[in-house]
Write a protein that holds these residues in place. Structure first.
Motif, short mmCIF file in Angstrom:
data_model
loop_
_atom_site.label_atom_id
_atom_site.label_comp_id
_atom_site.label_asym_id
_atom_site.label_seq_id
_atom_site.Cartn_x
_atom_site.Cartn_y
_atom_site.Cartn_z
N ASP A 291 111.53 75.80 94.28
CA ASP A 291 111.68 77.26 94.18
C ASP A 291 112.57 77.75 95.31
O ASP A 291 112.92 77.01 96.23
N GLU A 292 112.95 79.03 95.23
CA GLU A 292 113.90 79.59 96.19
C GLU A 292 113.33 79.62 97.61
O GLU A 292 114.05 79.39 98.57
N ASN A 293 112.05 79.91 97.76
CA ASN A 293 111.46 79.96 99.10
C ASN A 293 111.53 78.60 99.79
O ASN A 293 111.80 78.50 100.99
N THR A 294 111.30 77.54 99.01
CA THR A 294 111.39 76.20 99.58
C THR A 294 112.83 75.89 99.97
O THR A 294 113.09 75.33 101.05
N ALA A 295 113.78 76.27 99.11
CA ALA A 295 115.19 76.06 99.41
C ALA A 295 115.62 76.84 100.65
O ALA A 295 116.35 76.34 101.51
N LYS A 296 115.15 78.09 100.74
CA LYS A 296 115.51 78.93 101.90
C LYS A 296 114.97 78.33 103.20
O LYS A 296 115.65 78.36 104.24
N LYS A 297 113.77 77.79 103.15
CA LYS A 297 113.20 77.19 104.36
C LYS A 297 114.04 75.99 104.79
O LYS A 297 114.32 75.81 105.98
N PHE A 298 114.46 75.17 103.83
CA PHE A 298 115.29 74.01 104.16
C PHE A 298 116.61 74.45 104.78
O PHE A 298 117.02 73.95 105.83
N ILE A 299 117.27 75.41 104.15
CA ILE A 299 118.57 75.87 104.65
C ILE A 299 118.43 76.48 106.04
O ILE A 299 119.24 76.23 106.94
N GLN A 300 117.35 77.28 106.24
CA GLN A 300 117.14 77.92 107.55
C GLN A 300 116.90 76.88 108.63
O GLN A 300 117.46 76.98 109.74
N LEU A 301 116.12 75.85 108.34
CA LEU A 301 115.85 74.80 109.33
C LEU A 301 117.11 74.03 109.66
O LEU A 301 117.37 73.70 110.83
N MET A 302 117.93 73.72 108.67
CA MET A 302 119.17 73.00 108.91
C MET A 302 120.12 73.83 109.78
O MET A 302 120.71 73.31 110.74
N LYS A 303 120.26 75.11 109.46
CA LYS A 303 121.18 75.96 110.22
C LYS A 303 120.72 76.17 111.65
O LYS A 303 121.51 76.09 112.60
N SER A 304 119.43 76.45 111.83
CA SER A 304 118.93 76.72 113.19
C SER A 304 118.97 75.47 114.05
O SER A 304 119.27 75.53 115.25
N TYR A 305 118.69 74.31 113.44
CA TYR A 305 118.72 73.05 114.19
C TYR A 305 120.15 72.74 114.64
O TYR A 305 120.40 72.42 115.81
N ASN A 306 121.11 72.87 113.72
CA ASN A 306 122.50 72.60 114.08
C ASN A 306 123.00 73.58 115.13
O ASN A 306 123.74 73.20 116.06
N LYS A 307 122.57 74.85 115.04
CA LYS A 307 122.99 75.84 116.03
C LYS A 307 122.44 75.49 117.41
O LYS A 307 123.14 75.64 118.42
N GLN A 308 121.19 75.02 117.46
CA GLN A 308 120.63 74.58 118.74
C GLN A 308 121.51 73.52 119.38
O GLN A 308 121.77 73.54 120.58
N ALA A 309 121.95 72.58 118.55
CA ALA A 309 122.80 71.51 119.06
C ALA A 309 124.16 72.05 119.52
O ALA A 309 124.66 71.68 120.59
N GLU A 310 124.73 72.96 118.73
CA GLU A 310 126.03 73.52 119.09
C GLU A 310 125.95 74.36 120.35
O GLU A 310 126.90 74.39 121.15
N ASP A 311 124.82 75.03 120.57
CA ASP A 311 124.65 75.88 121.75
C ASP A 311 124.69 75.08 123.06
O ASP A 311 124.94 75.65 124.12
N VAL A 312 124.42 73.79 122.97
CA VAL A 312 124.49 72.96 124.18
C VAL A 312 125.69 72.01 124.13
O VAL A 312 125.73 70.98 124.79
N GLY A 313 126.69 72.40 123.31
CA GLY A 313 127.93 71.65 123.28
C GLY A 313 127.92 70.42 122.40
O GLY A 313 128.77 69.54 122.54
#
Length: 552
Positions: A368-390
């Motif tokens: 369902d869309e809520n499950t998809a949104k959770k996956f996308i949000q986790l992927m984006k926030s995790y990658n941003k954490q990594a990018e924030d520290v170079g």
């Protein structure tokens, strides 16, 4: 594949994989085209099917895995210098939940012999845990280990190298040179340690130490309590002894809340001792020893009984991957995943940095869309954490990965995702949540092998299938970790740590389906206690909680 020299994985691909070393000038015939290799291409590496202009997208597995940095002629070797990480992006779209269920006739009536728990779960092993809530108690845990492990017959049968040391000393005393010492032949009889278990139905006592519980953030200590609760409530665990200092962030009350989240009717023996309340170390240790011994008596009353394969929860892991992982071991394990799901079981796909580039496909497979949104949000926030520290997901491939053909994170990820098969995704869990719903679960973890395996087990995996191209000894204290090699050379070189060879697919000796059946047969034998994986024999009790930060 054995008679072929290269492979086009997906019809949309414009890069091919060398299945063997290909000399410069080799003629390649593919899709009605005839091209000539511009350079030597080693096995596992990739080369272009078409000429590509600067910044053109490169496709493998039907997805974008990079962009070229310069014009490349057809038949050009792809390298870290001429290819950079890139993906096709992802966004919310309609669900794509139709999938071709595999034929499960061979396994529909199969069972394994497991330990049935009161909450309906079934363990593939039967362990007692001794756990510190904070690193201050590590010494006391080690003391309990020294007192109990060997006496009860659970000492790991490690290889004894004292023979070699004695021989080196003897030769040195007789005046041997450095060159002579290096040439010594160590083939000789070695002492073998034998031990007899007092409790025949208990697979072992596992002493889990860590460097967490205080001094970090409250988020870290809460996550630790959730992780430990996952181990205490795990179907492979009969009960636990917990040592607490008393004043740390990771409080007993938090642990109890996390246990109730995972098992509201928890009824396993759980003995908790706080050193600041017990008084002297002697009093603490005497109480812990008595409680643990009595817990083992209880655990020994448990016996294996038949259970359907729907009670399997298989963690999917990879480490030391190579350019063959995505076309042999991973898709074979992916078919096992689909079979287990079709039979009503559970599988867990984790390592989110290694799902970079396949987000679109995976999000569309979410129920369902809520499950998809959770996956996308986790992927984006995790990658941003990594990018924030170079850093970023693009820095995930290790030097070993790159050397053996995985030159961008997207190439690595597209192959790694094959472990999850093709079934719909029923649940997306964040660390350290449970991820054991019937079907395919996604669990947010790092790509780090041990951190991810540690988390998958806490999430409910009672068996872990671990694919490797380069070889790794990673294991887990309470869940059997089965190693599956992507290539025959690694399997033959490292048979002391690898259980199954899927290089047979590359060599043309068996089909993907035949390899998958062989893997699942072995899983059933391991789950029944009839086979013991190499990681268990070696006592490879790797346990590293994830400090929720940037770990790729």
């Amino acid at each position: 594949m054995g008679g072929r020299s290269f492979l086009k994985i997906h019809p949309q691909d414009n890069a091919l994989v060398a299945l063997k070393d290909l000399p410069e000038g080799t003629i390649i015939r593919c899709d009605g085209r005839v091209i000539v290799l511009r350079q030597e291409v080693k096995a596992k590496h990739k080369f272009t099917l078409y000429a590509l202009s600067k910044d053109a997208e490169v496709y493998m597995y039907g997805v974008v895995v990079g962009k070229v940095n310069e014009f490349l002629e057809e038949g050009s070797l792809l390298t870290v210098d001429n290819l950079r990480h890139a993906t096709g992006g992802f966004h919310m779209t309609d669900r794509k939940l139709e999938w071709q269920k595999p034929d499960v006739t061979r396994f529909k009536d199969a069972t394994f012999l497991g330990y049935h728990r009161s909450n309906g779960q079934v363990g593939t092993a039967n362990y007692w845990l001794v756990i510190p809530l904070v690193f201050c108690e590590n010494r006391n845990v080690h003391t309990l280990k020294e007192a109990l492990e060997e006496k009860l017959g659970y000492a790991v049968q490690s290889k004894d190298y004292s023979y070699e040391v004695d021989l080196l000393i003897e030769k040195y005393k007789k005046g041997a040179t450095v060159e002579e010492l290096l040439q010594i032949d160590f083939s000789g009889e070695k002492r073998k340690i034998k031990s007899n278990k007092l409790f025949e139905n208990v697979d072992g006592i596992k002493f889990l130490t860590h460097e967490f519980g205080c001094g970090g953030t409250r988020q870290d200590s809460d996550a630790l309590c959730g992780l430990l609760a996952g181990y205490i409530t795990h179907p492979n665990v009969a009960g636990a002894t917990v040592l607490s200092l008393g004043c740390q962030h990771a409080q007993v009350s938090i642990l109890r809340v996390e246990i109730e989240k995972r098992d509201p009717h928890f009824d396993k023996p759980l003995y908790i001792f706080e050193q600041q309340q017990e008084g002297t170390e002697d009093l603490l240790m005497q109480k812990a020893l008595k409680a643990t011994f009595c817990g083992l008596v209880f655990a020994n009353s448990q016996v294996r009984q038949p259970a359907p394969l729907s009670k399997l929860c298989i963690g999917l892991e990879c480490g030391g991957s190579d350019g063959f992982s995505g076309i042999s071991a991973n898709p074979a394990v992916g078919l096992v995943s689909d079979i287990v799901v079709a039979l009503g079981g559970s599988v867990i796909l984790s390592e989110f940095p290694e799902l970079c580039g396949v987000e679109q496909e995976l999000s569309e497979r979410c129920v369902d869309e809520n499950t998809a949104k959770k996956f996308i949000q986790l992927m984006k926030s995790y990658n941003k954490q990594a990018e924030d520290v170079g850093s970023g997901f693009y820095m995930n491939p290790s030097p070993g990965n790159i050397r053996d053909g995985l030159i961008t994170d997207a190439i690595k990820s597209a192959g790694a995702a094959k472990k999850g098969g093709t079934s719909p995704i029923v649940h997306v869990a964040d660390y350290p949540e449970l991820a054991n719903r019937q079907g395919l679960n996604l669990l947010c973890t790092p790509g780090n092998d041990v951190e991810s395996t540690t988390a998958e087990v806490a999430a409910g995996a009672n068996v872990v299938l671990f694919t490797t191209g380069l070889g790794t000894p990673t294991g887990n204290p309470i869940t059997p970790v089965i190693k599956v090699s992507s290539n025959t050379a690694t399997y033959q070189r490292m048979q002391d740590i690898i259980d199954i060879n899927c290089g047979t697919i590359i060599d043309g000796e068996e089909s993907l389906e035949e390899a998958a059946y062989r893997i699942l047969d072995y899983v059933i034998a391991v789950a029944s206690g009839k086979e013991t994986p190499k990681s268990v024999l070696l006592g490879q009790n790797d346990f590293i909680p994830w400090r929720r930060g940037v770990s790729l």
